[in-house]
Design a protein around this motif. Structure first.
Motif, PDB file in Angstrom:
ATOM      1  N   GLU A  94     -70.907  97.924  69.802  1.00 14.22           N
ATOM      2  CA  GLU A  94     -70.155  98.849  68.955  1.00 14.22           C
ATOM      3  C   GLU A  94     -71.084  99.728  68.121  1.00 14.22           C
ATOM      4  OE1 GLU A  94     -65.817  96.721  68.502  1.00 14.22           O
ATOM      5  OE2 GLU A  94     -67.164  96.648  66.783  1.00 14.22           O
ATOM      6  N   HIS A  95     -72.163  99.143  67.613  1.00 12.51           N
ATOM      7  CA  HIS A  95     -73.093  99.912  66.774  1.00 12.51           C
ATOM      8  C   HIS A  95     -73.821 100.990  67.586  1.00 12.51           C
ATOM      9  CE1 HIS A  95     -75.981 100.844  63.643  1.00 12.51           C
ATOM     10  NE2 HIS A  95     -76.953 100.640  64.514  1.00 12.51           N
ATOM     11  N   LEU A  96     -74.284 100.636  68.780  1.00 11.93           N
ATOM     12  CA  LEU A  96     -75.091 101.576  69.557  1.00 11.93           C
ATOM     13  C   LEU A  96     -74.272 102.588  70.361  1.00 11.93           C
ATOM     14  CD1 LEU A  96     -77.920  99.191  70.803  1.00 11.93           C
ATOM     15  CD2 LEU A  96     -78.018 100.871  68.957  1.00 11.93           C
ATOM     16  N   THR A  97     -73.011 102.263  70.656  1.00 15.81           N
ATOM     17  CA  THR A  97     -72.224 103.165  71.507  1.00 15.81           C
ATOM     18  C   THR A  97     -71.030 103.794  70.801  1.00 15.81           C
ATOM     19  OG1 THR A  97     -70.746 101.436  72.352  1.00 15.81           O
ATOM     20  CG2 THR A  97     -72.818 101.827  73.558  1.00 15.81           C
ATOM     21  N   GLY A  98     -70.520 103.155  69.767  1.00 13.27           N
ATOM     22  CA  GLY A  98     -69.317 103.650  69.110  1.00 13.27           C
ATOM     23  C   GLY A  98     -68.042 103.265  69.839  1.00 13.27           C
ATOM     24  N   LEU A  99     -68.158 102.457  70.878  1.00 17.78           N
ATOM     25  CA  LEU A  99     -66.989 102.015  71.641  1.00 17.78           C
ATOM     26  C   LEU A  99     -66.248 100.916  70.905  1.00 17.78           C
ATOM     27  CD1 LEU A  99     -68.622 101.769  75.172  1.00 17.78           C
ATOM     28  CD2 LEU A  99     -67.075 103.533  74.355  1.00 17.78           C
ATOM     29  N   THR A 100     -64.965 100.775  71.217  1.00 16.34           N
ATOM     30  CA  THR A 100     -64.156  99.694  70.673  1.00 16.34           C
ATOM     31  C   THR A 100     -64.078  98.588  71.714  1.00 16.34           C
ATOM     32  OG1 THR A 100     -62.841 101.266  69.418  1.00 16.34           O
ATOM     33  CG2 THR A 100     -61.887  99.083  69.770  1.00 16.34           C
ATOM     34  N   ILE A 101     -64.459  97.383  71.316  1.00 19.29           N
ATOM     35  CA  ILE A 101     -64.379  96.247  72.228  1.00 19.29           C
ATOM     36  C   ILE A 101     -63.026  95.586  72.040  1.00 19.29           C
ATOM     37  CG2 ILE A 101     -65.332  94.002  72.837  1.00 19.29           C
ATOM     38  CD1 ILE A 101     -68.051  95.029  71.985  1.00 19.29           C
ATOM     39  N   GLU A 102     -62.266  95.542  73.113  1.00 17.75           N
ATOM     40  CA  GLU A 102     -60.943  94.930  73.078  1.00 17.75           C
ATOM     41  C   GLU A 102     -61.036  93.416  73.130  1.00 17.75           C
ATOM     42  OE1 GLU A 102     -57.293  94.789  76.155  1.00 17.75           O
ATOM     43  OE2 GLU A 102     -57.897  96.789  75.521  1.00 17.75           O
ATOM     44  N   ALA A 103     -61.938  92.905  73.978  1.00 16.71           N
ATOM     45  CA  ALA A 103     -62.077  91.454  74.117  1.00 16.71           C
ATOM     46  C   ALA A 103     -63.463  91.106  74.637  1.00 16.71           C
ATOM     47  CB  ALA A 103     -61.028  90.898  75.067  1.00 16.71           C
ATOM     48  N   ILE A 104     -63.970  89.964  74.183  1.00 10.27           N
ATOM     49  CA  ILE A 104     -65.199  89.388  74.727  1.00 10.27           C
ATOM     50  C   ILE A 104     -64.823  87.982  75.186  1.00 10.27           C
ATOM     51  CG2 ILE A 104     -67.562  88.651  74.274  1.00 10.27           C
ATOM     52  CD1 ILE A 104     -67.607  90.716  71.978  1.00 10.27           C
ATOM     53  N   ASN A 105     -64.854  87.773  76.491  1.00 13.14           N
ATOM     54  CA  ASN A 105     -64.490  86.488  77.080  1.00 13.14           C
ATOM     55  C   ASN A 105     -65.754  85.809  77.581  1.00 13.14           C
ATOM     56  OD1 ASN A 105     -61.647  87.092  76.823  1.00 13.14           O
ATOM     57  ND2 ASN A 105     -61.965  88.523  78.488  1.00 13.14           N
ATOM     58  N   ILE A 106     -65.942  84.565  77.180  1.00 20.77           N
ATOM     59  CA  ILE A 106     -67.134  83.814  77.576  1.00 20.77           C
ATOM     60  C   ILE A 106     -66.699  82.612  78.410  1.00 20.77           C
ATOM     61  CG2 ILE A 106     -69.133  82.507  76.778  1.00 20.77           C
ATOM     62  CD1 ILE A 106     -68.982  84.208  74.201  1.00 20.77           C
ATOM     63  N   ARG A 107     -67.365  82.458  79.535  1.00 19.84           N
ATOM     64  CA  ARG A 107     -67.110  81.305  80.407  1.00 19.84           C
ATOM     65  C   ARG A 107     -68.397  80.490  80.484  1.00 19.84           C
ATOM     66  NH1 ARG A 107     -64.120  80.984  86.111  1.00 19.84           N
ATOM     67  NH2 ARG A 107     -64.801  78.896  86.657  1.00 19.84           N
ATOM     68  N   VAL A 108     -68.342  79.272  79.979  1.00 16.49           N
ATOM     69  CA  VAL A 108     -69.506  78.381  80.036  1.00 16.49           C
ATOM     70  C   VAL A 108     -69.494  77.732  81.411  1.00 16.49           C
ATOM     71  CG1 VAL A 108     -70.672  76.410  79.008  1.00 16.49           C
ATOM     72  CG2 VAL A 108     -69.427  78.019  77.542  1.00 16.49           C
ATOM     73  N   GLU A 109     -70.497  78.074  82.227  1.00 16.29           N
ATOM     74  CA  GLU A 109     -70.570  77.628  83.623  1.00 16.29           C
ATOM     75  C   GLU A 109     -71.306  76.303  83.774  1.00 16.29           C
ATOM     76  OE1 GLU A 109     -69.877  79.564  86.824  1.00 16.29           O
ATOM     77  OE2 GLU A 109     -68.360  80.352  85.467  1.00 16.29           O
ATOM     78  N   GLY A 110     -72.076  75.909  82.756  1.00 13.86           N
ATOM     79  CA  GLY A 110     -72.818  74.666  82.893  1.00 13.86           C
ATOM     80  C   GLY A 110     -73.682  74.390  81.678  1.00 13.86           C
ATOM     81  N   ILE A 111     -74.393  73.258  81.777  1.00 11.31           N
ATOM     82  CA  ILE A 111     -75.324  72.844  80.730  1.00 11.31           C
ATOM     83  C   ILE A 111     -76.672  72.607  81.391  1.00 11.31           C
ATOM     84  CG2 ILE A 111     -75.892  71.036  79.064  1.00 11.31           C
ATOM     85  CD1 ILE A 111     -72.882  70.557  78.740  1.00 11.31           C
ATOM     86  N   SER A 112     -77.708  73.203  80.822  1.00 16.90           N
ATOM     87  CA  SER A 112     -79.062  73.023  81.346  1.00 16.90           C
ATOM     88  C   SER A 112     -79.663  71.761  80.752  1.00 16.90           C
ATOM     89  CB  SER A 112     -79.931  74.226  80.988  1.00 16.90           C
ATOM     90  OG  SER A 112     -81.261  73.992  81.391  1.00 16.90           O
ATOM     91  N   LEU A 113     -80.092  70.857  81.604  1.00 14.32           N
ATOM     92  CA  LEU A 113     -80.684  69.595  81.147  1.00 14.32           C
ATOM     93  C   LEU A 113     -82.197  69.658  81.067  1.00 14.32           C
ATOM     94  CD1 LEU A 113     -78.435  67.143  83.179  1.00 14.32           C
ATOM     95  CD2 LEU A 113     -78.189  67.865  80.801  1.00 14.32           C
ATOM     96  N   LYS A 114     -82.781  70.817  81.353  1.00 14.84           N
ATOM     97  CA  LYS A 114     -84.230  70.983  81.294  1.00 14.84           C
ATOM     98  C   LYS A 114     -84.701  70.883  79.849  1.00 14.84           C
ATOM     99  CE  LYS A 114     -84.502  73.955  85.315  1.00 14.84           C
ATOM    100  NZ  LYS A 114     -84.834  75.294  85.799  1.00 14.84           N
ATOM    101  N   GLN A 115     -85.738  70.121  79.638  1.00 15.07           N
ATOM    102  CA  GLN A 115     -86.322  69.969  78.304  1.00 15.07           C
ATOM    103  C   GLN A 115     -87.462  70.966  78.143  1.00 15.07           C
ATOM    104  OE1 GLN A 115     -85.192  67.955  75.874  1.00 15.07           O
ATOM    105  NE2 GLN A 115     -83.555  67.301  77.229  1.00 15.07           N
ATOM    106  N   ALA A 116     -87.534  71.593  76.994  1.00 15.37           N
ATOM    107  CA  ALA A 116     -88.625  72.517  76.706  1.00 15.37           C
ATOM    108  C   ALA A 116     -89.909  71.714  76.538  1.00 15.37           C
ATOM    109  CB  ALA A 116     -88.336  73.309  75.454  1.00 15.37           C
ATOM    110  N   ASN A 117     -91.024  72.287  77.006  1.00 19.67           N
ATOM    111  CA  ASN A 117     -92.331  71.623  76.847  1.00 19.67           C
ATOM    112  C   ASN A 117     -92.749  71.652  75.390  1.00 19.67           C
ATOM    113  OD1 ASN A 117     -92.436  71.232  79.593  1.00 19.67           O
ATOM    114  ND2 ASN A 117     -93.649  73.079  79.975  1.00 19.67           N
ATOM    115  N   ALA A 118     -93.144  70.530  74.877  1.00 23.76           N
ATOM    116  CA  ALA A 118     -93.524  70.439  73.473  1.00 23.76           C
ATOM    117  C   ALA A 118     -94.958  70.813  73.274  1.00 23.76           C
ATOM    118  CB  ALA A 118     -93.273  69.025  72.971  1.00 23.76           C
TER     119      ALA A 118
END
Length: 118
Positions: A94-118
């Motif tokens: 909205e800030h960069l384009t001036g467009l009106t967003i009607e909806a933002i739909n998020i679908r969580v497809e999974g969970i990553s089990l990878k651990q970040a290297n410490a």
């Protein structure tokens, strides 16, 4: 997408809008990746559209519906990640384009089990 003003019109391509959404998603903590189908993956590699993975836009005149598929990192609160992602996408687009967003739909497809290297 076409924006009409008194001074003239501005055209914003869906590729640009998808990249803005992708950049906002990269700023959101807790997201491991944005999955694609095999066809989207090939198309994005050929077009250089790596920031567009998992993003689908529905444009209607001056309103926009954004559908995002994500994989979250293990251990994060999914509700909070989705709330932050919606906020980041809305603010950025909205800030960069001036467009009106009607909806933002998020679908969580999974969970990553990878651990970040410490």
């Amino acid at each position: 997408m076409k924006l009409q003003t008194v001074a003239g019109s501005t055209h914003i391509s869906t590729v640009v809008l998808s990249k803005l959404v992708g950049m906002a998603a990269k700023m959101t903590g807790g997201i491991a990746s944005m999955p694609t189908s095999w066809l989207e993956g090939i198309t994005n590699k050929l077009s250089g559209g790596s920031l567009q993975n998992g993003i689908d836009l529905k444009v209607d005149r001056s309103t926009l519906e954004i559908n995002i598929k994500i994989v979250v990192k293990y251990g994060v609160k999914i509700q909070e990640v989705c709330r932050e992602l919606k906020h980041n996408v809305k603010e950025t687009v909205e800030h960069l384009t001036g467009l009106t967003i009607e909806a933002i739909n998020i679908r969580v497809e999974g969970i990553s089990l990878k651990q970040a290297n410490a």
